[in-house]
Design a protein around this motif. Sequence first.
Motif, PDB file in Angstrom:
ATOM      1  N   ASP A  32       0.834  -1.189   0.000  1.00 65.40           N
ATOM      2  CA  ASP A  32       0.000   0.000   0.000  1.00 65.40           C
ATOM      3  C   ASP A  32       0.875   1.248   0.000  1.00 65.40           C
ATOM      4  O   ASP A  32       1.748   1.410   0.859  1.00 65.40           O
ATOM      5  N   ASP A  62     -18.417   1.477  -4.007  1.00 60.80           N
ATOM      6  CA  ASP A  62     -17.366   0.515  -3.667  1.00 60.80           C
ATOM      7  C   ASP A  62     -16.369   0.352  -4.816  1.00 60.80           C
ATOM      8  O   ASP A  62     -15.156   0.241  -4.592  1.00 60.80           O
ATOM      9  N   LYS A  63     -16.876   0.369  -6.050  1.00 59.90           N
ATOM     10  CA  LYS A  63     -15.981   0.222  -7.207  1.00 59.90           C
ATOM     11  C   LYS A  63     -15.123   1.472  -7.400  1.00 59.90           C
ATOM     12  O   LYS A  63     -13.972   1.374  -7.837  1.00 59.90           O
ATOM     13  N   ASP A  66     -12.397   1.098  -4.960  1.00 60.93           N
ATOM     14  CA  ASP A  66     -11.456   0.097  -5.464  1.00 60.93           C
ATOM     15  C   ASP A  66     -10.570   0.684  -6.554  1.00 60.93           C
ATOM     16  O   ASP A  66      -9.358   0.408  -6.597  1.00 60.93           O
ATOM     17  N   TYR A  69      -7.877   2.799  -5.077  1.00 58.27           N
ATOM     18  CA  TYR A  69      -6.870   1.943  -4.437  1.00 58.27           C
ATOM     19  C   TYR A  69      -5.931   1.344  -5.484  1.00 58.27           C
ATOM     20  O   TYR A  69      -4.712   1.311  -5.306  1.00 58.27           O
ATOM     21  N   ILE A  70      -6.497   0.869  -6.589  1.00 54.77           N
ATOM     22  CA  ILE A  70      -5.689   0.299  -7.672  1.00 54.77           C
ATOM     23  C   ILE A  70      -4.729   1.350  -8.230  1.00 54.77           C
ATOM     24  O   ILE A  70      -3.542   1.084  -8.433  1.00 54.77           O
ATOM     25  N   LYS A  93      -5.729   0.737 -14.402  1.00 58.22           N
ATOM     26  CA  LYS A  93      -4.885  -0.449 -14.462  1.00 58.22           C
ATOM     27  C   LYS A  93      -3.834  -0.334 -15.569  1.00 58.22           C
ATOM     28  O   LYS A  93      -3.308  -1.342 -16.049  1.00 58.22           O
ATOM     29  N   CYS A 109     -11.437   6.950 -12.304  1.00 66.13           N
ATOM     30  CA  CYS A 109     -12.019   6.038 -11.299  1.00 66.13           C
ATOM     31  C   CYS A 109     -13.512   5.840 -11.542  1.00 66.13           C
ATOM     32  O   CYS A 109     -14.033   4.730 -11.403  1.00 66.13           O
ATOM     33  N   TYR A 112     -13.925   3.521 -14.461  1.00 65.14           N
ATOM     34  CA  TYR A 112     -13.673   2.133 -14.064  1.00 65.14           C
ATOM     35  C   TYR A 112     -14.910   1.549 -13.376  1.00 65.14           C
ATOM     36  O   TYR A 112     -15.269   0.393 -13.596  1.00 65.14           O
ATOM     37  N   ALA A 113     -15.567   2.361 -12.546  1.00 58.76           N
ATOM     38  CA  ALA A 113     -16.695   1.874 -11.747  1.00 58.76           C
ATOM     39  C   ALA A 113     -17.985   1.746 -12.540  1.00 58.76           C
ATOM     40  O   ALA A 113     -18.801   0.857 -12.269  1.00 58.76           O
ATOM     41  N   PRO A 149     -16.567   4.648   1.973  1.00 61.16           N
ATOM     42  CA  PRO A 149     -15.760   4.314   0.792  1.00 61.16           C
ATOM     43  C   PRO A 149     -16.474   4.728  -0.492  1.00 61.16           C
ATOM     44  O   PRO A 149     -17.665   4.505  -0.655  1.00 61.16           O
ATOM     45  N   VAL A 165     -10.956   5.819   0.227  1.00 59.90           N
ATOM     46  CA  VAL A 165     -10.605   4.442  -0.138  1.00 59.90           C
ATOM     47  C   VAL A 165     -11.047   3.463   0.946  1.00 59.90           C
ATOM     48  O   VAL A 165     -11.615   2.410   0.657  1.00 59.90           O
TER      49      VAL A 165
END
Length: 304
Positions: A32, A62-63, A66, A69-70, A93, A109, A112-113, A149, A165
């Motif tokens: 992390d 939540d996504k 995530d 975080y990624i 990614k 982000c 992505y979600a 989150p 996050v």
Amino acid sequence: MSNVIIGSARSDENYKYNNGKPGDQRQSNSGDDYSGEVSMQTFYVHKKGWVVLRPKNVAVADKIADAMYIACNNANIGYSQSDRYGIIKPGVKSLSRVNCDCSSLVRACIMYATGKDVGDFTTSDEASTLMATGMFDKYTYTDGMILYPGDILVTKTKGHTVIVVFSSASRNTKPVIYKGYKDSQQGGSFCKELQEDLNKLKVTDNNGKALAEDGSCGGKTEEAIKKFQKNVGLDVDGRCGPMTWAAIDKALSELDSRYKKGIMLQSINIIEGTIVYYDKDYDGYMHLKDYNICIPCDMFRGVS
């Protein structure tokens, strides 16, 4: 608020904001990341204040968390305002070395979600752009506000934007309601839900009055909470926490069961002479007032 961790694109390898090299030059480990150009940190209150943009859909929230975080742990993502769109096509990614800034990272982000591009924005118009999508609720951060989150925070005026996050709070868990708690400040409608539940259970304030269902926990709501806690044998502290919420849910379930039993009894005629009785108030009892007695519904044949 030390139990809240946020992530964002912060600055380039030289702690500046333009002309940084692609990729995160400051990320030093594979775990992390709390030191890189794009990294996590403990929540703080920005000097310009925060506007909270909360996804209406919990799964999307939540996504989004995530995704941040990624991104924070992807060494291929660096910071540079002059190359801020580098992340948009490959996403969080990215396998190639790219750059972003704080707002373009939030955009990536969300992509992505949701699989949707909400379009370009900076911190100066981020709130209005995201609100126009219909996917978010908007709140002004106040001291002690519960953050979840996936919450997106942007400064009230042009400045910075971050994403929550991690948080010890969950939108699937009801918060503690206490005197002074306001839905308008915390987000959600938990206090209003509590007031509605107590009214359904006929739990009043100390003056015997039903609660105003206004989403604000004042003295009257606190009185009703204490009265309910006393009635069910809980510690009387005027705070609706996990045990009180559970007791309320149980009481509502029992009330619903009695209501359904009352519906069943409407099909049963209890005849005394020419009088037909019904369980009109759905309380689970057949009241035969002429005889001044109260017979439990369970005593009637065919009712379980």
